[in-house]
Design an enzyme around this catalytic site. Structure first.
Site, short mmCIF file in Angstrom:
data_model
loop_
_atom_site.label_atom_id
_atom_site.label_comp_id
_atom_site.label_asym_id
_atom_site.label_seq_id
_atom_site.Cartn_x
_atom_site.Cartn_y
_atom_site.Cartn_z
N GLU A 35 0.83 -1.21 0.03
CA GLU A 35 0.05 -0.03 -0.03
C GLU A 35 0.91 1.46 0.15
O GLU A 35 1.93 1.28 0.95
CB GLU A 35 -0.85 0.01 1.30
N ARG A 261 4.98 -12.64 9.67
CA ARG A 261 5.76 -11.51 9.43
C ARG A 261 6.84 -11.40 10.16
O ARG A 261 7.19 -12.22 11.12
CB ARG A 261 4.79 -10.30 9.69
N LYS A 271 3.87 0.75 9.74
CA LYS A 271 3.95 1.84 9.02
C LYS A 271 3.53 3.14 9.78
O LYS A 271 3.88 4.18 9.57
CB LYS A 271 3.19 1.78 7.78
P1 ATP Z 1 1.36 -2.13 8.09
O1 ATP Z 1 0.50 -3.04 8.74
O2 ATP Z 1 2.44 -1.76 8.94
O3 ATP Z 1 0.58 -1.14 7.40
P2 ATP Z 1 1.24 -3.88 5.75
O4 ATP Z 1 1.44 -5.26 6.00
O5 ATP Z 1 -0.09 -3.07 5.60
O6 ATP Z 1 1.98 -2.88 6.88
P3 ATP Z 1 1.62 -3.45 3.05
O7 ATP Z 1 2.34 -2.18 2.17
O8 ATP Z 1 0.23 -3.80 3.00
O9 ATP Z 1 1.99 -3.36 4.66
O10 ATP Z 1 2.58 -4.53 2.97
C1 ATP Z 1 2.68 -5.18 1.53
C2 ATP Z 1 3.01 -6.69 1.67
O11 ATP Z 1 4.44 -6.71 2.40
C3 ATP Z 1 1.89 -7.34 2.10
O12 ATP Z 1 1.88 -8.50 1.57
C4 ATP Z 1 2.26 -7.80 3.62
O13 ATP Z 1 1.93 -8.81 4.05
C5 ATP Z 1 3.85 -7.71 3.57
N1 ATP Z 1 4.41 -7.31 4.79
C6 ATP Z 1 4.28 -6.30 5.49
N2 ATP Z 1 4.96 -6.19 6.82
C7 ATP Z 1 5.55 -7.31 6.65
C8 ATP Z 1 6.65 -7.96 7.59
N3 ATP Z 1 6.83 -7.46 8.89
N4 ATP Z 1 7.09 -9.31 7.51
C9 ATP Z 1 6.87 -9.66 6.26
N5 ATP Z 1 5.91 -9.31 5.32
C10 ATP Z 1 5.42 -8.06 5.52
MG MG Z 2 -1.74 -3.69 4.51
#
Ligand code: ATP
Ligand code: MG
Length: 554
Positions: A35, A261, A271
């Site tokens: 995102e 994760r 984030k």
């Molecule tokens: P946040 O929860 O902090 O907003 P997010 O998971 O929503 O982070 P995205 O931009 O949606 O962030 O993530 C893009 C991809 O990266 C998704 O498939 C997500 O599952 C993966 N991802 C995000 N954070 C992690 C992590 N700590 N470890 C592994 N994969 C991750």
């Molecule tokens: Mg997300």
């Protein structure tokens, strides 16, 4: 670099192997769906290496798809930084970049299909009421009074929403599933809401935006994704993912798989929290070298290979776990020990005057790497006045101290043996100058009379050396799990950045930004990619030479 050659294996790759063997799929298509509401972090690197790595190893494809359904929180700056970080990590996406917003027309059409099938309705409960009606984990929810509207009425209201005739929060479109489901996500989830927001890709075309759960599965299907890999918190959402695809007319059925994760000690990965650190200026931007972002680690001196190697070493499982910072650091240390040129810098300078050295500055040839002659040599000027590290001199010391002691000898790295004769101090008692003599006959060889000189210290010519700002970084938080603190800002490490003013050998003046050097006996450093210039050199410490994190007693 020392990236291990073997292909990783993990439960997702085993599923893919099975799907290929059974003929369920003949080719593999994954996607990485960030995102664009922040910069990527090391957790995203894990997902990138997994998704793009699978595509590489199976000769498949991996899309980069911006999951852009929250216009208020998103920004084109994030889109650009994400593209940059994915490339820098060494990956290329297949074809054009994808945006969920490319599918807004189709998503709207599928929403109408659900309405026509009696599987979606326009609700007018307020957000508070909706929460109340949803029930709890132990208690079933209640039906909204608007749940049984006619298809015609729903179509008309949804059209009004789309045309901007409905205020934000007054109406939304919900899937009609099961208010008693043990899975909260299945209790008539909202699939469209009104937002009068300008979107970075679609401008003002839309004032209704689809929700993540509705958008993600359809985007996957439209792109022909075979294995849709996400993190464990979406496990329950898989039911909704499958429900949407089963109830619309679409002929691809991707399957969602979840893995745990990445969590790293002494840092935060959310984030929202990273954004707060930046917005409240608790760090110097998203690429501050203390941040766990890809751009921060890059600026600090991490290499793409070391980050890929880290992702390989931590593996992919379904177990929640938290990785020690030392595992990340050992990946970069292994890389740089092999590949970084050596150089000399003095971070806490004290002056040495070699009284029996007369004449001009002398040019010494010094190897760039102790075990790799192919990395060549460089010229290092040696002069009557030098700097050594304050902690490398003592007036008195026992035998364990293998550095310079008053009246004793030490070798200057790549140069001569010197002996400390006397010192000068300022009014506060600080040593200002160490007067020494040197043994002319010790360049590249031991003293002729068989004297043993054990210690070796680093140095920089005071005449030819260049002043530089040196930034040392420590962990950003004082506790291993700052995310669990009531107020994560209160556990920020006030000493996470130390700025020193030292001297570097002249060969480092032309150091390219981000290119790694080992400053002998100190650690690995690189020129800062933003702040360093010919007039004001700035070096970042990537990592120390040894693991200072190892717990005492280990
Ligand atoms: P946040 O929860 O902090 O907003 P997010 O998971 O929503 O982070 P995205 O931009 O949606 O962030 O993530 C893009 C991809 O990266 C998704 O498939 C997500 O599952 C993966 N991802 C995000 N954070 C992690 C992590 N700590 N470890 C592994 N994969 C991750
Ligand atoms: Mg997300």
């Amino acid at each position: 670099m020392s990236e291990s050659e073997a292909r990783p294996t993990n439960f997702i790759r085993q599923i893919i192997d099975t799907d290929l063997a059974s003929g369920k799929h003949t080719s593999i298509h994954t996607r990485f769906p960030p995102e664009p509401n922040g910069y990527l972090h090391i957790g995203h690197a894990k997902s990138i290496c997994l998704n793009f790595g699978i595509a590489q190893d199976y000769q498949g494809q991996c899309n980069l798809r911006f999951d852009d359904t929250n216009p208020e929180k998103e920004d084109i700056e994030y889109v650009e930084s994400i593209k940059n970080d994915v490339n820098w990590l060494g990956f290329e996406w297949s074809g054009e970049i994808c945006y969920s917003s490319n599918y807004f027309d189709q998503l709207h059409g599928f929403a109408i299909e659900l309405i026509n099938k009696g599987l979606a309705y326009v609700d007018e409960l307020s957000p508070e009421q909706m929460r109340e009606y949803r029930g709890t984990l132990t208690q079933a929810g209640k039906h909204s009074p608007y749940r049984d509207r006619s298809v015609e009425e729903n179509l008309a209201l949804f059209e009004k929403m789309k045309n901007g005739e409905v205020e934000e929060g007054k109406m939304c479109l919900r899937a009609k599933i099961d208010m008693a489901s043990p899975f909260m996500v299945m209790r008539d989830p909202v699939i469209y809401r009104v937002r009068f927001a300008n979107h970075h890709q679609t401008g003002d075309k839309w004032c209704i935006y689809p929700m993540y759960d509705f958008t993600h599965c359809i985007s996957d299907a439209l792109e022909g994704i075979t294995h849709s890999i996400c993190t464990l918190e979406f496990m329950d959402n898989r039911r909704l993912y499958d429900w949407v695809l089963e109830n619309i007319t679409i002929d691809c059925t991707p399957h969602q798989y979840e893995f745990s994760r990445l969590n790293l000690e002494y840092t935060v990965m959310s984030k929202r929290k990273l954004n707060q650190l930046v917005t409240d200026k608790l760090v110097n931007g998203w690429d501050d070298p203390r941040m766990p972002t890809i751009s921060g680690l890059r600026r600090r001196g991490f290499t793409p290979g070391s980050m890929r190697e880290f992702c390989k070493r931590i593996g992919v499982t379904k177990q929640d776990n938290t990785i020690e910072i030392s595992s990340l650091e050992s990946c970069i240390r292994d890389d740089l020990n092999e590949n970084a040129s050596r150089a000399m810098a003095v971070l806490d300078p004290v002056k040495v005057v070699i009284e029996n050295f007369d004449g001009e500055t002398e040019t010494l040839m010094v190897a760039n790497h102790p075990n790799k002659p192919e990395m060549g040599t460089r010229e290092v000027p040696f002069s009557r006045e030098l700097y050594i590290e304050g902690e490398d001199f003592r007036e008195e010391a026992n035998k364990k101290y293998k550095r310079l002691v008053l009246g004793k000898e030490v070798r200057l790295r790549g140069a001569y043996v010197i002996q400390a004769e006397r010192i000068e101090k300022d009014a506060e008692g600080n040593i200002t100058t160490i007067y020494c003599t040197y043994d002319k006959d010790t360049l590249g060889k031991n003293p002729a009379d068989g004297r043993k000189v054990k210690g070796v210290i680093h140095w920089v010519s005071a005449e030819a050396g260049i002043a530089a700002e040196i930034r040392l970084y420590d962990r950003l938080f004082t506790v291993p799990n700052p995310g669990a603190a009531d107020d994560f800002v209160s556990v920020i490490n006030p000493e996470s950045l130390t700025v020193l003013h030292g001297f570097i050998e002249p060969s480092l003046v032309t150091a390219e930004a981000e290119k790694a050097y080992q400053f002998e006996r100190i650690g690995y450093f690189c020129a800062d990619n933003k702040d360093s210039s010919a007039d004001h050199l700035v070096f970042n410490r990537t990592v120390g030479l040894r693991d200072t994190w190892a717990k005492i007693g280990d």
